[in-house]
Motif scaffolding. Sequence first.
Motif, short mmCIF file in Angstrom:
data_model
loop_
_atom_site.label_atom_id
_atom_site.label_comp_id
_atom_site.label_asym_id
_atom_site.label_seq_id
_atom_site.Cartn_x
_atom_site.Cartn_y
_atom_site.Cartn_z
N ARG A 118 -6.48 -0.12 -6.34
CA ARG A 118 -7.44 -1.33 -6.33
C ARG A 118 -7.06 -2.41 -5.49
O ARG A 118 -7.90 -2.75 -4.68
N TYR A 119 -5.89 -2.58 -5.43
CA TYR A 119 -5.40 -3.98 -4.36
C TYR A 119 -4.93 -3.44 -3.39
O TYR A 119 -4.79 -4.28 -2.22
N GLY A 136 -7.68 10.86 -0.69
CA GLY A 136 -7.63 9.57 0.18
C GLY A 136 -6.96 8.29 -0.61
O GLY A 136 -6.49 7.44 -0.14
N GLN A 137 -6.49 8.86 -1.98
CA GLN A 137 -6.05 7.83 -2.91
C GLN A 137 -4.51 7.53 -2.87
O GLN A 137 -3.88 8.50 -2.42
N PHE A 138 -4.02 6.45 -3.42
CA PHE A 138 -2.54 6.45 -3.52
C PHE A 138 -2.24 7.52 -4.55
O PHE A 138 -2.70 7.27 -5.64
N GLN A 178 8.54 2.78 -13.81
CA GLN A 178 7.92 1.66 -13.83
C GLN A 178 6.40 1.79 -14.28
O GLN A 178 5.27 1.60 -13.97
N GLN A 179 6.25 3.09 -15.03
CA GLN A 179 5.13 3.55 -15.63
C GLN A 179 3.88 3.79 -14.46
O GLN A 179 2.94 3.25 -14.26
N PRO A 180 4.02 4.99 -13.55
CA PRO A 180 3.32 5.00 -12.42
C PRO A 180 1.83 5.12 -12.63
O PRO A 180 1.00 4.88 -12.22
N LEU A 235 0.64 1.69 -12.61
CA LEU A 235 0.84 1.19 -11.44
C LEU A 235 0.01 1.64 -10.16
O LEU A 235 -0.65 1.02 -9.26
N LEU A 236 -0.53 3.04 -10.33
CA LEU A 236 -1.31 3.66 -9.33
C LEU A 236 -2.75 3.03 -9.44
O LEU A 236 -3.36 2.92 -8.24
#
Length: 247
Positions: free
Chosen positions: A96-97, A227-229, A85-87, A90-91
Motif C-alpha cells: 500500500r505505502y 509485480g507486488q512486494f 515481524q509477521q510478514p 507487513l507485506l
Amino acid sequence: MTKNPWAAAQTTVQCQHCNNVFPAQRINCIDTLLWPEGRQLLDEDAFFHPVCPQCQTRSEISYPSRYIDREFGIAAVLVPDIESQQPDELLPYMNRYLGRLALDGMEHRAVGNFYAMAEQMRIHQHGLNDRAVQLLKPIIIGSLQAKGFEVWNGFFMDLLHPEGAEQMEDTIYMSTQEDAEDAYTGDVYQFYIYLTNGDIIPRGINNTAYQLCMNILRDKKLADDDGQFHLYDLSWAINIHNSLYPN
Ligand SMILES: [Zn+2]
C-alpha cells in the motif's frame, strides 16, 4: 568509480568483542541507474561486515535499505529481521505505502538482511526465477541436516556451467526418467550454506532440481510474478515443500 549519492550517511557500530565504538558506512539506497558500481559493493559482504579497527573482529550490521536495478528487473527493500515481524501483516502495508516505489516490469521483494539483498542481485543477474532458487534451499539444507550439520540459512552465489559430464564435488544431482542422462551436463546452482557455528560451506545443486522446482511453481500458479512486494525466504520455501506432502 562514481560516488554513490547516498553514501554520505554513516552509522556507528559497537564491537561485540572489545566494545569499541567505530563509524561505518551506511548505504540507504543502491540505485544502479545512478550508481552502477553499487552492484559490486553488494557482491562483497565486507560492507555489512565492518571490521573493528581496535581488535579486527568482524561485526555484522543491518539497517533499512533499498536496492533498485532496472536493468536486472529487481527492486528490493531491506526490513531488518522481517522474518520475525509477521510478514503477513507487513507485506500488505508495504504494497500500500511503498506502491509509489513500484516500477513497471520489475519484481519487488522484501528481504530481511543484506545476504538476501545481494542474493536477489545475483539471481536476477542470471535471469533466474527467485522462487525456484528459494525452493532449492530446503533440498540442500535437508541433506546437510541429515548428516548432522546445524544450518542457519543458505544463499545463492553463482550459476556454473560445467564443461564435461563430470560429477562436481559437494553437489546434489537430481534426475527424472526423461532426463537421467542430462543430470551431470546442465548448469549447477552454487550456494553458500551458513552453519549456526559461523562456518560457511559451498554446496551446489543441478539444473534438473531447478526445473522440478519450476514445475512446483507452475502447479501452484506461482511461476509468474504479479509485480507486488513479496518475501520469498527459507521459511516460505519450507512451507511450499511441506504443502506438497500434507499429513
Ligand atoms: Zn573490537
